[in-house]
Design an enzyme around this catalytic site. Structure first.
Site, PDB file in Angstrom:
ATOM      1  N   GLN A  94      47.419  37.484  38.602  1.00  0.00           N
ATOM      2  CA  GLN A  94      48.004  37.674  37.276  1.00  0.00           C
ATOM      3  C   GLN A  94      47.761  39.106  36.788  1.00  0.00           C
ATOM      4  O   GLN A  94      46.624  39.553  36.704  1.00  0.00           O
ATOM      5  CB  GLN A  94      47.386  36.660  36.286  1.00  0.00           C
ATOM      6  CG  GLN A  94      47.958  36.726  34.891  1.00  0.00           C
ATOM      7  CD  GLN A  94      49.405  36.255  34.807  1.00  0.00           C
ATOM      8  OE1 GLN A  94      49.796  35.274  35.429  1.00  0.00           O
ATOM      9  NE2 GLN A  94      50.214  36.973  34.041  1.00  0.00           N
ATOM     10  N   LYS A 133      52.198  28.398  33.305  1.00  0.00           N
ATOM     11  CA  LYS A 133      52.416  28.239  34.752  1.00  0.00           C
ATOM     12  C   LYS A 133      51.727  26.967  35.253  1.00  0.00           C
ATOM     13  O   LYS A 133      52.311  26.186  35.997  1.00  0.00           O
ATOM     14  CB  LYS A 133      51.859  29.465  35.507  1.00  0.00           C
ATOM     15  CG  LYS A 133      52.686  30.725  35.293  1.00  0.00           C
ATOM     16  CD  LYS A 133      52.042  31.956  35.927  1.00  0.00           C
ATOM     17  CE  LYS A 133      52.864  33.195  35.566  1.00  0.00           C
ATOM     18  NZ  LYS A 133      52.327  34.441  36.138  1.00  0.00           N
ATOM     19  N   ASP A 184      54.728  35.875  44.136  1.00  0.00           N
ATOM     20  CA  ASP A 184      55.480  36.802  43.282  1.00  0.00           C
ATOM     21  C   ASP A 184      56.380  37.751  44.070  1.00  0.00           C
ATOM     22  O   ASP A 184      57.098  38.565  43.466  1.00  0.00           O
ATOM     23  CB  ASP A 184      54.510  37.616  42.408  1.00  0.00           C
ATOM     24  CG  ASP A 184      54.030  36.798  41.206  1.00  0.00           C
ATOM     25  OD1 ASP A 184      54.818  35.966  40.712  1.00  0.00           O
ATOM     26  OD2 ASP A 184      52.877  36.988  40.775  1.00  0.00           O
TER      27      ASP A 184
END
Ligand code: NAD
Length: 273
Positions: free
Chosen positions: A89, A46, A111
């Site tokens: 995460q 990422k 997200d």
């Protein structure tokens, strides 16, 4: 059979994103709780992609189970006007993931997992949607695969992939069947589908006799066998029947990473798909 080459498309998007990002000041904050080898790899990918297009990234580490520090950090990042987006995460050992996600300001929720963003997806007024979901849609669009009226069978009902994907595809006029671990006679559903999308995490679960000729296969699964990666589809037996298939690696994975940048741009500009 043609590959749905997510890696190639994701690389192509770099120059497009670079131009857009150069006019915007985008800062991504990634929070990692504890140590997890898979998370290390995902986070590294990422950061690499974001920095390649000019998005700045700060990575924060919190100890396993340290909920107090995690809450404080999320609060600080929410209140920091320089921070465009936040990624928590998964997994976060010893702490309730859903509870912590809900603390993220929904306008910084890269997200797309906060109640507000999920509700907007539910009512077909999409704002930020989960990166894997968006990545699959963009990849299908890129290869001019129409979703309107298509019979789509999704296997896997996770909060991060299967469920939001079902909503997003329904929003695009697909007819969606959502299968899972308790589905009886899975092949009856997969065999009827124009597009089969698997997000299970069982290597080679879907073999050639599960799909019809001309099927489009989207493989979200990432499975490690003897140091190499494979998906949920048994590539060898499916490839001769499929019109299109995503490789693993190099299909959905790179698209998921690209969509982090896509979502950050949308957040910064306040313009959604
Ligand atoms: P998960 O691991 O939370 O859940 C798996 C789902 O599969 C469940 O809904 C379960 O009901 C279903 N399932 C389990 N066994 C089944 C069976 N025999 N038949 C039918 N359904 C069954 O799901 P997840 O977090 O969405 O992850 C799924 C896979 O996708 C994993 O391999 C993960 O690594 C991968 N993944 C990849 C990306 C990417 O960007 N490529 C993103 C997220 C997840």
């Amino acid at each position: 059979m043609q590959l749905l080459d997510g890696k190639k498309y994701s690389d192509e998007l770099v120059s497009e994103y670079k131009k857009i990002v150069s006019d915007l000041d985008i800062l991504l904050s990634i929070i990692q709780v504890g140590n997890n080898i898979s998370s290390d790899i995902y986070i590294r990918n990422k950061i690499k992609y974001c920095e390649s297009v000019g998005v700045k990234v700060n990575l924060y580490h919190i100890d396993n189970g340290d909920e107090k520090s995690l809450k404080e950090l999320i609060n600080n990042l929410n209140n920091d006007s320089k921070v465009t987006g936040i990624i928590l995460q998964s997994p976060i050992p010893g702490i309730d993931f859903n509870k912590m996600v809900e603390l993220i300001d929904s306008s910084k929720d890269v997200d797309g997992l906060t109640k507000n963003n999920i509700y907007n997806l539910y009512i077909n007024n999409e704002t930020i949607i989960p990166c894997t979901v968006k990545g699959i849609i963009k990849l299908l669009e890129h290869y001019k695969i129409s979703l309107k009226g298509a019979n789509v069978c999704i296997i896997g009902r996770s909060n991060i992939v299967g469920k939001p994907l079902a909503l997003a595809l329904e929003n695009r006029d697909a007819t969606v069947t959502l299968c899972h671990s308790k589905t009886k006679d899975l092949h009856l559903y997969t065999k009827n589908a124009d597009i089969v999308i698997s997000a299970v995490g069982i290597p080679k679960l879907i073999t050639g006799d599960y799909v019809k000729n001309g099927v489009i296969c989207v493989d979200v699964g990432i499975n490690r066998i003897n140091n190499s990666l494979c998906g949920d589809f048994d590539y060898e037996s499916v490839k001769d029947k499929a019109l299109f298939i995503t490789p693993v690696p190099g299909g959905v994975g790179p698209m998921t990473v690209s969509m982090i940048v896509d979502n950050l741009i949308a957040m910064k500009k306040n313009s959604y798909i």
